[in-house]
Design a protein around this motif. Sequence first.
Motif, PDB file in Angstrom:
ATOM      1  N   THR A   1     -18.643 -67.313   1.068  1.00  0.00           N
ATOM      2  CA  THR A   1     -19.844 -66.399   0.621  1.00  0.00           C
ATOM      3  C   THR A   1     -20.089 -65.144   1.666  1.00  0.00           C
ATOM      4  O   THR A   1     -19.826 -63.705   1.091  1.00  0.00           O
TER       5      THR A   1
ATOM      6  N   ASP B   1     -13.771 -64.621  -4.253  1.00  0.00           N
ATOM      7  CA  ASP B   1     -14.726 -65.647  -3.918  1.00  0.00           C
ATOM      8  C   ASP B   1     -14.556 -66.532  -5.893  1.00  0.00           C
ATOM      9  O   ASP B   1     -15.459 -66.190  -6.154  1.00  0.00           O
TER      10      ASP B   1
ATOM     11  N   GLN C   1     -18.713 -64.643  -6.380  1.00  0.00           N
ATOM     12  CA  GLN C   1     -18.153 -65.805  -7.150  1.00  0.00           C
ATOM     13  C   GLN C   1     -19.472 -66.641  -8.293  1.00  0.00           C
ATOM     14  O   GLN C   1     -19.200 -66.560  -9.183  1.00  0.00           O
TER      15      GLN C   1
HETATM   16 MG   LIG Z   1     -19.540 -69.355  -2.161  1.00  0.00          MG
END
Ligand SMILES: [Mg+2]
Length: 252
Positions: free
Chosen positions: A48, A170, A88
């Motif tokens: 990330t 993500d 994410q």
């Molecule tokens: Mg991540």
Amino acid sequence: MPEKAIITMENVSTVYEGESRPAIKGINLTINQNELVYVVGPNASGKTTLLETVNGLLPPFKGKVTVFGLDIQKNGKKIRCQIGYVPQDFMVKPGEPYRAIDVVLMGRYGHIGFLKQPTEEDKQKALDAMKLIGIEDLADRPMGKLSGGQQQKVMLARALAKKPKILLLDEPFSNLDPDSRGQIPLLITKLHDEQDLTTMIVTHDIHHMLEHCNRVIVVTGGKVTFDGTPEQALPLVENHPHTTSLKEEHHH
Ligand SMILES: [Mg+2]
Ligand SMILES: Nc1ncnc2c1ncn2[C@@H]1O[C@H](COP(=O)(O)OP(=O)(O)OP(=O)(O)O)[C@@H](O)[C@H]1O
């Protein structure tokens, strides 16, 4: 035709505020136009952080990130108009009043301009993106009342409505049911090809990694520890506990 670099990272390290250790360190990476790259690796390895450093949301502590030949730190806003990003972790409060279509329309803001209203064309592009993902029936539902998988589809539609040149996703399929997990990655791959996109997708799903790309980057301990074909990457990720259940399935 020579390959054209779209994203380059030169010796990039990113340190979170208040932390002493870099979350990613010494990353050197070039992603060329129309490459579809999957990024894999264990939890907390820096995937990330890598995506957020690429799109300029996190400033590199050291090194330089260049996108379309421009320094992302100096041209972040302009460059992000061309990037469809699905984070994410997006937090949607249960009482969130925005309708799904409003959230998808946010993908058009970079095109609409400051203090201007979305045009019919913007609305149509937002609806088209929802249709592509198969969620046009959710358009008028409040975002806070959608399921996790439905919200994830809205975020994907928002990224596509932007008509971006780069997609940074993500773990965009993590909440999807088996049907959608089959169809949506396929759709993304198709759009990637048709629209000449440059795409990075973080995933823990080795099926997607094997089926949809020819370049995999493995991130371990904040470093790129592998960069090659999915077949070459397979033994590396298969040994990781996170993917053992998938490993069993894969061999059936
Ligand atoms: Mg991540
Ligand atoms: N906001 C933050 N502040 C401080 N440290 C952070 C922050 N976000 C992440 N980190 C740390 O940076 C490292 C990399 O985190 P990152 O979120 O990039 O991992 P990841 O590979 O995406 O993991 P996952 O598979 O769980 O999503 C971890 O050690 C994490 O604890």
